[in-house]
Design a protein around this motif. Sequence first.
Motif, PDB file in Angstrom:
ATOM      1  N   ALA A 186       0.583   1.252   6.393  1.00 39.43           N
ATOM      2  CA  ALA A 186      -0.702   0.992   7.144  1.00 39.43           C
ATOM      3  C   ALA A 186      -1.477  -0.145   6.688  1.00 39.43           C
ATOM      4  O   ALA A 186      -2.004  -1.004   7.114  1.00 39.43           O
ATOM      5  N   ALA A 187      -1.622  -0.225   5.181  1.00 40.13           N
ATOM      6  CA  ALA A 187      -2.375  -1.090   4.481  1.00 40.13           C
ATOM      7  C   ALA A 187      -1.348  -2.391   4.121  1.00 40.13           C
ATOM      8  O   ALA A 187      -1.779  -3.522   4.641  1.00 40.13           O
ATOM      9  N   GLY A 188      -0.252  -2.332   3.446  1.00 41.82           N
ATOM     10  CA  GLY A 188       0.414  -3.454   3.196  1.00 41.82           C
ATOM     11  C   GLY A 188       1.066  -4.000   4.440  1.00 41.82           C
ATOM     12  O   GLY A 188       0.761  -5.305   4.451  1.00 41.82           O
ATOM     13  N   GLY A 189       1.542  -3.246   5.361  1.00 40.66           N
ATOM     14  CA  GLY A 189       2.263  -3.845   6.586  1.00 40.66           C
ATOM     15  C   GLY A 189       1.181  -4.277   7.554  1.00 40.66           C
ATOM     16  O   GLY A 189       1.349  -5.170   8.021  1.00 40.66           O
ATOM     17  N   GLY A 190       0.071  -3.525   7.578  1.00 41.64           N
ATOM     18  CA  GLY A 190      -1.020  -3.932   8.668  1.00 41.64           C
ATOM     19  C   GLY A 190      -1.629  -4.946   8.247  1.00 41.64           C
ATOM     20  O   GLY A 190      -1.813  -6.121   9.033  1.00 41.64           O
ATOM     21  N   ILE A 191      -1.794  -5.393   6.982  1.00 41.07           N
ATOM     22  CA  ILE A 191      -2.331  -6.546   6.571  1.00 41.07           C
ATOM     23  C   ILE A 191      -1.325  -7.641   6.588  1.00 41.07           C
ATOM     24  O   ILE A 191      -1.962  -8.867   7.091  1.00 41.07           O
ATOM     25  N   PHE A 192      -0.430  -7.525   6.404  1.00 46.02           N
ATOM     26  CA  PHE A 192       0.538  -8.574   6.584  1.00 46.02           C
ATOM     27  C   PHE A 192       0.623  -9.225   8.103  1.00 46.02           C
ATOM     28  O   PHE A 192       0.921 -10.337   8.403  1.00 46.02           O
ATOM     29  N   LEU A 193       0.913  -8.281   8.879  1.00 47.55           N
ATOM     30  CA  LEU A 193       0.845  -8.439  10.313  1.00 47.55           C
ATOM     31  C   LEU A 193      -0.457  -9.079  10.799  1.00 47.55           C
ATOM     32  O   LEU A 193      -0.299 -10.159  11.508  1.00 47.55           O
ATOM     33  N   TRP A 194      -1.681  -8.686  10.345  1.00 52.27           N
ATOM     34  CA  TRP A 194      -3.033  -9.132  10.747  1.00 52.27           C
ATOM     35  C   TRP A 194      -3.118 -10.570  10.198  1.00 52.27           C
ATOM     36  O   TRP A 194      -3.459 -11.496  11.128  1.00 52.27           O
ATOM     37  N   LEU A 195      -2.764 -10.873   8.815  1.00 50.05           N
ATOM     38  CA  LEU A 195      -2.853 -12.030   8.748  1.00 50.05           C
ATOM     39  C   LEU A 195      -1.646 -13.255   8.999  1.00 50.05           C
ATOM     40  O   LEU A 195      -1.825 -14.302   9.154  1.00 50.05           O
ATOM     41  N   LEU A 196      -0.627 -12.626   9.480  1.00 47.13           N
ATOM     42  CA  LEU A 196       0.561 -13.443   9.932  1.00 47.13           C
ATOM     43  C   LEU A 196       0.217 -13.886  11.377  1.00 47.13           C
ATOM     44  O   LEU A 196       0.718 -15.032  11.689  1.00 47.13           O
ATOM     45  N   ALA A 197      -0.704 -13.243  11.962  1.00 49.14           N
ATOM     46  CA  ALA A 197      -1.221 -13.850  13.398  1.00 49.14           C
ATOM     47  C   ALA A 197      -1.732 -14.965  13.039  1.00 49.14           C
ATOM     48  O   ALA A 197      -2.030 -15.820  14.338  1.00 49.14           O
ATOM     49  N   TYR A 198      -2.322 -15.369  11.985  1.00 48.65           N
ATOM     50  CA  TYR A 198      -3.350 -16.635  11.871  1.00 48.65           C
ATOM     51  C   TYR A 198      -2.489 -17.638  11.053  1.00 48.65           C
ATOM     52  O   TYR A 198      -2.793 -18.623  10.757  1.00 48.65           O
ATOM     53  N   ALA A 199      -1.164 -17.289  10.657  1.00 49.56           N
ATOM     54  CA  ALA A 199      -0.485 -18.022   9.577  1.00 49.56           C
ATOM     55  C   ALA A 199       0.345 -19.138  10.591  1.00 49.56           C
ATOM     56  O   ALA A 199       0.942 -19.907   9.917  1.00 49.56           O
TER      57      ALA A 199
END
Length: 200
Positions: A186-199
């Motif tokens: 949730a934390a590691g994977g979720g942050i990655f997916l959230w930021l990847l959307a803006y990357a």
Amino acid sequence: MPHGAVRETARTMVGAALIWSLVLLAAPFLSFAPGAALPWGVGAALLMGVFPAVLVFWLERRNDLRRLPPSSLPPTVLGTAALAFMFQRIILWLQGPLALSAAVFALLAAAVVLLIANAFTSWSWLDLSLGAGAVILGVTTALLLPGLWGSLAGILAGAVPAVSLAVRLRHGSPRTRLAAGAAGAAAGGGIFLWLLAYAS
């Protein structure tokens, strides 16, 4: 420290280092062409995945690991998080791959969750890393390889850490390990997916 505890600590360090090394090695390829992504990935994997684990293991073998102020984070995670914070600044300063920045933030998020959780319980860095790795490696592989084969490879890449976590549930407290893995996802994977959307 008993021999069995030493082996478990070493297994935890090596396993978590491998997961994060793979994550950091693969992430730059989502932002940059292979020739430009490879140096970033190799550098990040060595600096934040391999180096902290090797250094802590070497210091422990020499019985020269200095005790830090009270913290619920193991020395390996403290070192990794410090290097991740510094590497994040390098990525922004040199306009590096934003997908790698997302992976570094995911590592930091998992470390923060471990810091908070271990004030109340005892979670393993490896369990959190396996949870985060299942999400990040699965998504990264699926995005890097197009089509049906990419989707299948992504499922396989995500299943390997998930199965490893499932195997670990048979040792120790299953609920504790499962909670740590879910928090990592949730934390590691979720942050990655959230930021990847803006990357992109």
